[in-house]
Design a protein around this motif. Sequence first.
Motif, PDB file in Angstrom:
ATOM      1  N   SER A  82       0.819  -1.221   0.000  1.00  0.00           N
ATOM      2  CA  SER A  82       0.000   0.000   0.000  1.00  0.00           C
ATOM      3  C   SER A  82       0.849   1.265   0.000  1.00  0.00           C
ATOM      4  CB  SER A  82      -0.936   0.003   1.227  1.00  0.00           C
ATOM      5  OG  SER A  82      -0.183   0.100   2.428  1.00  0.00           O
ATOM      6  N   SER A  83       2.055   1.213   0.574  1.00  0.00           N
ATOM      7  CA  SER A  83       2.907   2.403   0.613  1.00  0.00           C
ATOM      8  C   SER A  83       3.870   2.468  -0.572  1.00  0.00           C
ATOM      9  CB  SER A  83       3.705   2.449   1.924  1.00  0.00           C
ATOM     10  OG  SER A  83       4.525   1.305   2.042  1.00  0.00           O
ATOM     11  N   TYR A  84       4.373   1.315  -1.004  1.00  0.00           N
ATOM     12  CA  TYR A  84       5.358   1.279  -2.085  1.00  0.00           C
ATOM     13  C   TYR A  84       4.689   1.296  -3.463  1.00  0.00           C
ATOM     14  CZ  TYR A  84       9.910   0.000  -4.165  1.00  0.00           C
ATOM     15  OH  TYR A  84      11.088  -0.016  -4.879  1.00  0.00           O
ATOM     16  N   GLY A  85       3.495   0.672  -3.533  1.00  0.00           N
ATOM     17  CA  GLY A  85       2.788   0.585  -4.807  1.00  0.00           C
ATOM     18  C   GLY A  85       2.533   1.933  -5.459  1.00  0.00           C
ATOM     19  N   PRO A  86       1.966   2.914  -4.725  1.00  0.00           N
ATOM     20  CA  PRO A  86       1.717   4.223  -5.344  1.00  0.00           C
ATOM     21  C   PRO A  86       3.003   4.898  -5.845  1.00  0.00           C
ATOM     22  CG  PRO A  86       0.444   3.993  -3.338  1.00  0.00           C
ATOM     23  CD  PRO A  86       1.373   2.821  -3.384  1.00  0.00           C
ATOM     24  N   LEU A  87       4.109   4.684  -5.114  1.00  0.00           N
ATOM     25  CA  LEU A  87       5.376   5.262  -5.559  1.00  0.00           C
ATOM     26  C   LEU A  87       5.779   4.680  -6.913  1.00  0.00           C
ATOM     27  CD1 LEU A  87       7.971   6.916  -5.163  1.00  0.00           C
ATOM     28  CD2 LEU A  87       8.876   4.995  -3.823  1.00  0.00           C
ATOM     29  N   VAL A  88       5.634   3.356  -7.042  1.00  0.00           N
ATOM     30  CA  VAL A  88       5.978   2.713  -8.309  1.00  0.00           C
ATOM     31  C   VAL A  88       5.086   3.226  -9.432  1.00  0.00           C
ATOM     32  CG1 VAL A  88       6.039   0.503  -9.541  1.00  0.00           C
ATOM     33  CG2 VAL A  88       6.915   0.649  -7.202  1.00  0.00           C
ATOM     34  N   GLU A  89       3.807   3.407  -9.135  1.00  0.00           N
ATOM     35  CA  GLU A  89       2.874   3.900 -10.144  1.00  0.00           C
ATOM     36  C   GLU A  89       3.270   5.286 -10.623  1.00  0.00           C
ATOM     37  OE1 GLU A  89       0.260   2.600 -11.781  1.00  0.00           O
ATOM     38  OE2 GLU A  89       0.788   0.673 -10.858  1.00  0.00           O
ATOM     39  N   SER A  90       3.754   6.105  -9.689  1.00  0.00           N
ATOM     40  CA  SER A  90       4.120   7.479 -10.051  1.00  0.00           C
ATOM     41  C   SER A  90       5.320   7.537 -10.995  1.00  0.00           C
ATOM     42  CB  SER A  90       4.416   8.298  -8.787  1.00  0.00           C
ATOM     43  OG  SER A  90       5.606   7.851  -8.162  1.00  0.00           O
ATOM     44  N   LEU A  91       6.100   6.465 -11.028  1.00  0.00           N
ATOM     45  CA  LEU A  91       7.279   6.435 -11.896  1.00  0.00           C
ATOM     46  C   LEU A  91       6.913   6.427 -13.378  1.00  0.00           C
ATOM     47  CD1 LEU A  91       9.499   3.868  -9.945  1.00  0.00           C
ATOM     48  CD2 LEU A  91       9.627   6.370  -9.870  1.00  0.00           C
ATOM     49  N   GLN A  92       5.648   6.074 -13.665  1.00  0.00           N
ATOM     50  CA  GLN A  92       5.174   6.039 -15.047  1.00  0.00           C
ATOM     51  C   GLN A  92       5.340   7.411 -15.712  1.00  0.00           C
ATOM     52  OE1 GLN A  92       3.933   3.374 -16.724  1.00  0.00           O
ATOM     53  NE2 GLN A  92       3.618   4.575 -18.589  1.00  0.00           N
ATOM     54  N   THR A  93       5.199   8.473 -14.886  1.00  0.00           N
ATOM     55  CA  THR A  93       5.279   9.825 -15.459  1.00  0.00           C
ATOM     56  C   THR A  93       6.709  10.189 -15.826  1.00  0.00           C
ATOM     57  OG1 THR A  93       5.522  10.794 -13.250  1.00  0.00           O
ATOM     58  CG2 THR A  93       3.271  10.558 -14.119  1.00  0.00           C
ATOM     59  N   ILE A  94       7.665   9.500 -15.233  1.00  0.00           N
ATOM     60  CA  ILE A  94       9.082   9.771 -15.527  1.00  0.00           C
ATOM     61  C   ILE A  94       9.517   9.010 -16.765  1.00  0.00           C
ATOM     62  CG2 ILE A  94      11.447   9.638 -14.653  1.00  0.00           C
ATOM     63  CD1 ILE A  94      10.273   9.755 -11.836  1.00  0.00           C
ATOM     64  N   ASN A  95       9.280   7.674 -16.712  1.00  0.00           N
ATOM     65  CA  ASN A  95       9.743   6.825 -17.805  1.00  0.00           C
ATOM     66  C   ASN A  95       9.089   5.442 -17.664  1.00  0.00           C
ATOM     67  OD1 ASN A  95      11.415   4.844 -19.247  1.00  0.00           O
ATOM     68  ND2 ASN A  95      12.872   6.534 -19.528  1.00  0.00           N
ATOM     69  N   PRO A  96       8.438   4.931 -18.725  1.00  0.00           N
ATOM     70  CA  PRO A  96       7.806   3.595 -18.626  1.00  0.00           C
ATOM     71  C   PRO A  96       8.794   2.506 -18.230  1.00  0.00           C
ATOM     72  CG  PRO A  96       7.063   4.743 -20.606  1.00  0.00           C
ATOM     73  CD  PRO A  96       8.181   5.575 -20.029  1.00  0.00           C
ATOM     74  N   GLY A  97      10.028   2.646 -18.636  1.00  0.00           N
ATOM     75  CA  GLY A  97      11.032   1.641 -18.277  1.00  0.00           C
ATOM     76  C   GLY A  97      11.304   1.619 -16.796  1.00  0.00           C
ATOM     77  N   ILE A  98      11.331   2.824 -16.185  1.00  0.00           N
ATOM     78  CA  ILE A  98      11.523   2.899 -14.743  1.00  0.00           C
ATOM     79  C   ILE A  98      10.320   2.286 -14.025  1.00  0.00           C
ATOM     80  CG2 ILE A  98      11.753   4.486 -12.779  1.00  0.00           C
ATOM     81  CD1 ILE A  98      14.281   4.230 -14.346  1.00  0.00           C
ATOM     82  N   LYS A  99       9.114   2.517 -14.552  1.00  0.00           N
ATOM     83  CA  LYS A  99       7.900   1.925 -13.954  1.00  0.00           C
ATOM     84  C   LYS A  99       7.977   0.390 -13.999  1.00  0.00           C
ATOM     85  CE  LYS A  99       3.433   1.200 -12.996  1.00  0.00           C
ATOM     86  NZ  LYS A  99       3.252  -0.196 -13.371  1.00  0.00           N
ATOM     87  N   LYS A 100       8.410  -0.146 -15.120  1.00  0.00           N
ATOM     88  CA  LYS A 100       8.535  -1.607 -15.248  1.00  0.00           C
ATOM     89  C   LYS A 100       9.560  -2.147 -14.263  1.00  0.00           C
ATOM     90  CE  LYS A 100       9.257  -5.222 -18.675  1.00  0.00           C
ATOM     91  NZ  LYS A 100       9.567  -5.530 -20.111  1.00  0.00           N
ATOM     92  N   LEU A 101      10.668  -1.436 -14.122  1.00  0.00           N
ATOM     93  CA  LEU A 101      11.684  -1.844 -13.152  1.00  0.00           C
ATOM     94  C   LEU A 101      11.127  -1.802 -11.739  1.00  0.00           C
ATOM     95  CD1 LEU A 101      14.651  -2.629 -12.648  1.00  0.00           C
ATOM     96  CD2 LEU A 101      15.181  -0.168 -12.497  1.00  0.00           C
ATOM     97  N   GLY A 102      10.293  -0.802 -11.452  1.00  0.00           N
ATOM     98  CA  GLY A 102       9.670  -0.689 -10.128  1.00  0.00           C
ATOM     99  C   GLY A 102       8.720  -1.842  -9.848  1.00  0.00           C
TER     100      GLY A 102
END
Length: 543
Positions: free
Chosen positions: A439-459
């Motif tokens: 619940s705490s880490y998931g939203p952070l990973v989701e927010s990475l989508q705005t930076i770079n899809p590759g970073i989101k996938k890594l998250g």
Amino acid sequence: MQMASFHWKKNQQLSEEYILGTEKALSLFPSHYGREADWQKRVQWLDGGHEPHADRKELTEVLRAYNTRVGNHDAALNHVQKLVDHETLAIVGGQQAGLFGGELLVLYKAVTILQLAREWSAKLDRTVVPIFWIAGEDHDFDEVNHIQLLSNTQQIEKIKVEHPTGQRTAVSRLPIASEVWEDALNKLDHSLMDTEFKAGLMERMRAVTAGDATLSDAFARWMALIFGEFGLVLIDADDPHLRKLEAAMFGRLIDENEAYAAALVHSQTEVSSAGYAIQAEIHPDGANLFTFAEGQRLLLHREGDLFTDKKSTVHFTKAELRDRAFTHPELMSNNVMSRPLMQEFLFPVLATVLGPGEIAYWALTKRAFEHFGLQMPIVAPRLEFTLIEGMIKKQMDKYNFSLADVLERFDEKKQAWLDEQDTLKLGEQFERVKASFVSSYGPLVESLQTINPGIKKLGDTNLAKIVEQIDYLQHKAAEATNTQFDAAIRQLERVRLTIFPLAKPQERVYNGCAYLNRYGHAWLHTLLETQIPVDGLHRVFYL
């Protein structure tokens, strides 16, 4: 004696409903074991002297010779002599000749036969003889050449003897070499714990297997030792002297083979139309007879005007096969469909004792009985038992396991018990940690989508790996917790292996020697001497 009863549902629906007495199942049988009036009608029918039947004097001579040869008790020989009297009736049941006596259910079938014979002797005030029919003619060696025992290491051990020739012939025609017997006996000796009864048990076992005995001979000698004093009469279906008595009935089965097969097909249609599965497939061209040729037991069928086997090893015209039955009856043999008719021809059968599978295929013989002017006897279900030893009962009580828990929900009940021992509630704590992390880490990973899809996938991958590591730690913690309860788990597993081995009733897996070794014959004599109603219920006997 502490004993409890309950209804253990049969896997065979027809047998289940026959035992319960449902109208649909009863339509396939002429009588029911639960109706006393049907027993009386059966007595009246037998007293009517209906043909065909074997000569009683000749029958008693065959039985006397066989029972003397296998060392049966005087009580059994006295019963044999009483069969000369036309007032004498019989309770008959049988089984294949299993190694070292076969499964526990064999003992229980003999107990049932003796119980019913005693009960109806008293009710009718006339002799009712208990007869155990050994199916020595059967050729399925692999079905009877082994026993299973529960070892002290909680393993189900198998002891077996190998086929001496590899030929597909009756087990009663296959002598087992003395060194093969000795090897099997040594394995049995090694498997049994040391008790006050062991030496005597092994001495008796060596006696019954002496002289290159066949499985059938050893089985008969063993049954005579256990049940002879209670008057159980024994006969091997493959005894050549018995075959001579059967010649006349073999002749009729051959002469009227087409009509006989049609009667079986008629019953099969009735069973199927009633919605029941067919226990034994009937073929319109099946002869329902075996013959012995070239060292094999061959099942016959009709091809045009000839009788032949599947591989066309032999060919007989009806006249030739009939002549074979009269001149060499020892070369003929019954199958499961003709054996009930032959039993009826030989003995004044008041009732036959059957297991669930046997009840189902006997339903297929009703019209065949009628065709030959015979009547199916009362079909009585074999008594069923589960033996529960004192230590097993204590362990069940200790962990609050009922018999139903063991039979129906063992794994769930065991896990529930283990969960109760988890005072730290580790499972709940780990689940809370995972939920909190996601619940705490998931939203952070989701927010990475705005930076770079590759970073989101890594998250996403990183999140999954961390959860996987938490799961791994949870599994290891659970293993460490369960290690504290290894002794309890072993005790519970022994309960299951004792009562419900291989997910089957105990009586269908284990051999009786282990119980005779631990407790002697007293428990078996209790079952024999206590009046136990034959009512289709399963009984738990606390040793």
